[in-house]
Design a protein around this motif. Structure first.
Motif, PDB file in Angstrom:
ATOM      1  N   HIS A 208     -46.913  56.195  60.920  1.00  0.00           N
ATOM      2  CA  HIS A 208     -46.129  56.818  61.981  1.00  0.00           C
ATOM      3  C   HIS A 208     -45.745  55.730  62.981  1.00  0.00           C
ATOM      4  CE1 HIS A 208     -50.050  56.582  63.939  1.00  0.00           C
ATOM      5  NE2 HIS A 208     -49.468  56.807  65.102  1.00  0.00           N
ATOM      6  N   HIS A 209     -44.800  56.063  63.848  1.00  0.00           N
ATOM      7  CA  HIS A 209     -44.456  55.170  64.955  1.00  0.00           C
ATOM      8  C   HIS A 209     -45.216  55.660  66.179  1.00  0.00           C
ATOM      9  CE1 HIS A 209     -41.862  52.232  67.063  1.00  0.00           C
ATOM     10  NE2 HIS A 209     -42.084  53.042  68.091  1.00  0.00           N
TER      11      HIS A 209
ATOM     12  N   ILE B 213     -40.922  50.429  56.498  1.00  0.00           N
ATOM     13  CA  ILE B 213     -42.255  49.911  56.768  1.00  0.00           C
ATOM     14  C   ILE B 213     -43.135  50.120  55.537  1.00  0.00           C
ATOM     15  CG2 ILE B 213     -44.221  49.974  58.338  1.00  0.00           C
ATOM     16  CD1 ILE B 213     -41.612  49.216  59.697  1.00  0.00           C
TER      17      ILE B 213
ATOM     18  N   CYS C  18     -38.390  53.953  59.319  1.00  0.00           N
ATOM     19  CA  CYS C  18     -38.717  54.361  60.694  1.00  0.00           C
ATOM     20  C   CYS C  18     -37.420  54.465  61.484  1.00  0.00           C
ATOM     21  CB  CYS C  18     -39.668  53.360  61.344  1.00  0.00           C
ATOM     22  SG  CYS C  18     -40.016  53.731  63.080  1.00  0.00           S
TER      23      CYS C  18
ATOM     24  N   ASN D  71     -45.190  50.493  68.606  1.00  0.00           N
ATOM     25  CA  ASN D  71     -45.057  49.790  67.335  1.00  0.00           C
ATOM     26  C   ASN D  71     -45.327  50.777  66.203  1.00  0.00           C
ATOM     27  OD1 ASN D  71     -44.629  47.741  65.547  1.00  0.00           O
ATOM     28  ND2 ASN D  71     -46.531  46.634  65.983  1.00  0.00           N
ATOM     29  N   CYS D  72     -44.841  50.436  65.026  1.00  0.00           N
ATOM     30  CA  CYS D  72     -45.140  51.240  63.845  1.00  0.00           C
ATOM     31  C   CYS D  72     -46.559  50.941  63.362  1.00  0.00           C
ATOM     32  CB  CYS D  72     -44.147  50.934  62.722  1.00  0.00           C
ATOM     33  SG  CYS D  72     -42.549  51.729  62.935  1.00  0.00           S
TER      34      CYS D  72
ATOM     35  N   CYS E  19     -37.688  51.995  64.803  1.00  0.00           N
ATOM     36  CA  CYS E  19     -37.515  50.567  64.519  1.00  0.00           C
ATOM     37  C   CYS E  19     -36.273  50.280  63.682  1.00  0.00           C
ATOM     38  CB  CYS E  19     -38.740  50.022  63.795  1.00  0.00           C
ATOM     39  SG  CYS E  19     -40.262  50.091  64.752  1.00  0.00           S
TER      40      CYS E  19
ATOM     41  N   PHE F 213     -45.912  53.194  55.512  1.00  0.00           N
ATOM     42  CA  PHE F 213     -45.597  53.735  56.848  1.00  0.00           C
ATOM     43  C   PHE F 213     -46.461  54.945  57.140  1.00  0.00           C
ATOM     44  CE2 PHE F 213     -43.080  56.694  59.455  1.00  0.00           C
ATOM     45  CZ  PHE F 213     -42.874  55.910  60.575  1.00  0.00           C
TER      46      PHE F 213
END
Length: 326
Positions: free
Chosen positions: A233-234, A228, A221, A240-241, A224, A231
């Motif tokens: 998306h953010h 993640i 990410c 937050n992710c 961040c 993962f």
């Protein structure tokens, strides 16, 4: 752009050099650079405020029901209570709609906080496992402190109240996740099935930015600045992710928001339609707004609302309905 400008400036004499074109291109490049620099300074301050805006919007919708819609629509129109100020016992419709509003409000706000403050599953380097039994306690603490200095200790949150990364818990989660998903698909199967595109890759990879190996289906990410697990998306709305550890709460948040909006539309659609017809019949139709000129809904400016609240102690029901229904 600057390198292209120098190449065009020192080009052979037989090639045309448009000075006005390059003045425009350089001006736009400088402007874009200044805007990006300003945004890099401003965005970190804005991100923690976006979840607060979302939760405040939910709280305003819930409060508008108890301050306006419950009395003017549910009690007076559906339960048959009189408007002369006499007390009225709540009917079954009042109990049902009040319970629905509380249910959706509590679940939306609760899952909003969970998604904002819960770790999505950060990838911690497990090659130097500070929690192993063969590692001395002081050495494991030094490894944890060094890890915190490298990746930071805070993430997500709302209104500058962020969560702290638990290095030990995140490392244990990574080890457990890696053991469960390390045999999902081998690199040989991935080579044979070249027609299938996997993203993120279903086998362990190496992150060039974090400079360590990461489990399958992990991704870096850029917000961040960490990898993640699973993962997705953010999300700026929760700051937050969205990943392996908070994906369930994020889906529940979306479901409660969608069903809550559908419920609100079903309850208020008829009253909103009547109110808009009466407003158009009194003041005429105008896209800019026939009275206040603030758009199709013709909402009063904030200072007018404040003056109305000071004089009457409340805001008119039709204005609350026009604000809350969209």
């Amino acid at each position: 752009t600057w390198n292209e400008f120098k190449s065009a400036l020192y080009a052979p004499a037989n090639e045309d050099f448009d000075a006005f074109l390059w003045v425009g291109r350089l001006s736009r490049a400088i402007l874009n650079f200044l805007v990006r620099q300003k945004l890099r300074r401003v965005i970190p301050w804005i991100r923690p405020l976006i979840p607060f805006f979302g939760m405040a919007l939910t709280a305003m919708c819930v409060s508008s029901y108890f301050s306006t819609f419950r009395e003017s629509i549910v009690l007076q129109q559906w339960c048959g209570c009189r408007t002369d100020g006499t007390t009225c016992n709540s009917c079954n419709l009042d109990i049902f709609h009040t319970s629905c509003v509380i249910f959706f409000g509590v679940n939306i706000l609760g899952h909003y906080l969970l998604v904002s403050y819960r770790s999505p599953g950060f990838v911690i380097d497990t090659t130097n496992d500070g929690g192993s039994s063969n590692t001395p306690h002081s050495e494991s603490e030094n490894d944890g402190d060094e890890m915190e200095r490298q990746i930071g200790t805070r993430f997500g949150g709302c209104c500058f109240l962020s969560s702290k990364i638990d290095i030990k818990k995140e490392r244990e989660m990574c080890i457990k996740y890696n053991q469960q998903h390390s045999t999902d698909i081998s690199e040989e199967e991935l080579v044979h099935n070249q027609s299938v595109i996997y993203h993120p890759l279903p086998h362990p990879t190496h992150c060039q930015k974090c400079q360590h190996d990461r489990p399958p289906r992990s991704h870096h990410c850029r917000v961040c600045k960490m990898c993640i697990l699973e993962f997705d998306h953010h999300c700026p709305w929760v700051n937050n992710c969205i990943g392996f550890n908070n994906y369930r709460e994020f889906i529940l948040l979306l479901c409660h928001i969608i069903f809550g909006c559908m419920y609100g539309c079903c309850v208020l659609a008829q009253e909103f339609y009547k109110m808009m017809l009466n407003h158009i019949a009194l003041h005429g139709f105008s896209i800019k707004g026939p009275v206040h000129g603030t758009g199709l809904l013709d909402l009063p400016p904030p200072w007018v609302l404040w003056q109305q609240y000071q004089l009457k102690g409340k805001i008119d029901d039709d204005i609350v309905l026009r604000s809350a229904f969209p």
